[in-house]
Design a protein around this motif. Structure first.
Motif, PDB file in Angstrom:
ATOM      1  N   PHE A 161       0.806  -1.223   0.000  1.00 49.83           N
ATOM      2  CA  PHE A 161       0.000   0.000   0.000  1.00 49.83           C
ATOM      3  C   PHE A 161       0.837   1.270   0.000  1.00 49.83           C
ATOM      4  N   GLY A 162       2.125   1.155   0.288  1.00 54.43           N
ATOM      5  CA  GLY A 162       2.989   2.323   0.312  1.00 54.43           C
ATOM      6  C   GLY A 162       2.879   3.083   1.614  1.00 54.43           C
ATOM      7  N   GLY A 163       3.247   4.370   1.575  1.00 59.65           N
ATOM      8  CA  GLY A 163       3.272   5.184   2.782  1.00 59.65           C
ATOM      9  C   GLY A 163       4.686   5.308   3.319  1.00 59.65           C
ATOM     10  N   ASN A 164       4.844   6.174   4.311  1.00 58.84           N
ATOM     11  CA  ASN A 164       6.158   6.378   4.931  1.00 58.84           C
ATOM     12  C   ASN A 164       6.349   5.351   6.052  1.00 58.84           C
ATOM     13  N   ILE A 165       7.438   4.604   5.980  1.00 59.16           N
ATOM     14  CA  ILE A 165       7.673   3.528   6.943  1.00 59.16           C
ATOM     15  C   ILE A 165       7.760   4.034   8.379  1.00 59.16           C
ATOM     16  N   LEU A 166       8.235   5.286   8.562  1.00 55.41           N
ATOM     17  CA  LEU A 166       8.387   5.839   9.909  1.00 55.41           C
ATOM     18  C   LEU A 166       7.034   6.000  10.610  1.00 55.41           C
ATOM     19  N   PHE A 167       6.018   6.423   9.845  1.00 55.75           N
ATOM     20  CA  PHE A 167       4.711   6.629  10.452  1.00 55.75           C
ATOM     21  C   PHE A 167       4.049   5.305  10.822  1.00 55.75           C
ATOM     22  N   TYR A 168       4.440   4.236  10.127  1.00 54.16           N
ATOM     23  CA  TYR A 168       3.981   2.906  10.533  1.00 54.16           C
ATOM     24  C   TYR A 168       4.555   2.519  11.907  1.00 54.16           C
ATOM     25  N   LEU A 169       5.792   2.959  12.143  1.00 57.46           N
ATOM     26  CA  LEU A 169       6.549   2.483  13.310  1.00 57.46           C
ATOM     27  C   LEU A 169       6.413   3.350  14.561  1.00 57.46           C
ATOM     28  N   ILE A 170       5.787   4.531  14.441  1.00 56.86           N
ATOM     29  CA  ILE A 170       5.713   5.446  15.599  1.00 56.86           C
ATOM     30  C   ILE A 170       5.037   4.778  16.802  1.00 56.86           C
ATOM     31  N   GLY A 171       3.853   4.170  16.585  1.00 53.33           N
ATOM     32  CA  GLY A 171       3.097   3.574  17.695  1.00 53.33           C
ATOM     33  C   GLY A 171       3.832   2.441  18.370  1.00 53.33           C
TER      34      GLY A 171
END
Length: 383
Positions: free
Chosen positions: A75-85
């Protein structure tokens, strides 16, 4: 720490940015991506608000890390925002080994050139993750310090409340002891006056009566003088009797049984050397003679057992009157026992005496913790 307002704001902002990034710039926007984002949000909230056990939290984080790789590739997206939580949640894990493993996995995912497309992007992500982790570590320490300060404050507050309650109880006990002491002293003084002055005046009246009869027989002029003197002494004797009656308060009868138990404890302390601490609360009704006698014998039995069987060096005795019951408890610091034997410790005799006055007995003991005996004796109503 995970529930702090600041970190919740960062978490939800990252999720909002991630949603926008996937839906606007993602590789493909379809039902699958929307379902994933919903599952991602639900998993985060379950971990924050519902999962209490560390195992459940770790399992949720592992599932999220695995799904992050799949979601990023599809789906894409920035990997960092996936990992914040999940990065925030790593600092709430207490098991050091698991925390290190999860942190390493996060670093690998964030810096992987396969996921980031280039080494430069991986290095930038590594720097961002390190800085974010340092901030989280600082926040975590602040949070732990705040929790410890709150714990100490709560402990201090509870200690203050207990101290205030103990102080109130001590003041009440001191007032009761002072009142009993005054009553005992007034009773002693009244008895001394009655036995000494009263007896002397009574003897003088008898002798004057004899002298008056002798003077009357001899026709002596001293007859009237002796009569007047006898009447004067009789009036003085009546005044002394009245003063003795007023001095000996009726309240003494209310505390007679309690004072007797207190005297038993006091004498036992003198004879045995054991420290017997007696605490008494005020009462408004008196023990009956039968209750007085049985409680006197029970107290002797318990104190004797504390010395002989319990090898105690200290006994605490608390006497308390309620509206309907008289409660007396004994707690010693003896060797105690794990198996109560009525015959071995004289407990059968204690229970029998308590039963005869309608009372109940609660006996507790443990090896190394001494004995605790509580007697509740109901008030006897006048018929």
């Amino acid at each position: 720490m995970r529930k702090s307002n600041e970190l919740l704001l960062i978490r939800y902002l990252s999720i909002i940015i991630l949603i926008a990034d996937v839906l606007i710039k993602g590789k493909s926007t379809n039902i699958a991506s929307i379902v994933f984002l919903l599952a991602f949000i639900i998993n985060n909230n379950l971990r924050i608000f519902f999962f209490k056990k560390e195992k459940s939290i770790v399992l949720s984080m592992v599932i999220e890390l695995v799904s992050i790789v799949f979601a990023y590739l599809n789906f894409g997206g920035n990997i960092l925002f996936y990992l914040i939580g999940v990065t925030i949640d790593v600092f709430s894990i207490k098991d050091i080994k698991i925390k290190i493993i999860l942190a390493v996995v996060i670093l690998i995912i964030s810096t992987s050139s396969y996921l980031n497309g280039s080494i430069e992007s991986g290095i930038i992500n590594l720097i961002v993750i390190i800085i974010f982790s340092i901030l989280l570590s600082y926040i975590s320490r602040l949070y732990d310090t705040k929790k410890e300060a709150q714990r100490l404050y709560d402990k201090l507050r509870i200690s203050e409340e207990n101290l205030r309650e103990a102080n109130n109880n001590l003041e009440e006990c001191l007032s009761s002891i002072e009142e009993l002491t005054v009553l005992k002293e007034r009773n002693r003084i009244s008895r001394e006056i009655h036995d000494s002055v009263g007896h002397a005046l009574s003897t003088a009246m008898i002798q004057l009566s004899a002298m008056e009869a002798l003077a009357d027989k001899e026709g002596s002029i001293l007859k009237d003088m002796l009569k007047n003197l006898r009447n004067f002494i009789n009036e003085s004797f009546q005044d002394v009797k009245k003063a003795v009656k007023e001095l000996k308060s009726e309240e003494y009868n209310t505390y007679r049984g309690v004072i007797r138990i207190q005297e038993v404890c006091k004498n036992f302390k003198k004879m045995s050397g054991i420290d017997v601490d007696v605490i008494i609360s005020k009462g408004t009704w008196a023990l009956s003679p039968k209750q007085d006698t049985h409680l006197h014998r029970i107290t002797q039995e318990i104190l004797s057992n504390s010395l002989k069987h319990g090898k105690a060096t200290k006994v605490k005795v608390i006497m308390n009157f309620t509206e309907e019951d008289f409660v007396i408890s004994f707690k010693d610091n003896g060797i105690g026992t794990d198996s109560l034997s009525e015959s071995g410790f004289g407990l059968k005799n204690i229970k029998e005496r308590a039963y005869e006055i309608g009372g109940t007995v609660d006996i507790k003991s443990a090896l190394g913790e001494g004995f605790f005996i509580k007697l509740v004796v109901p008030r006897e109503r006048e018929i």
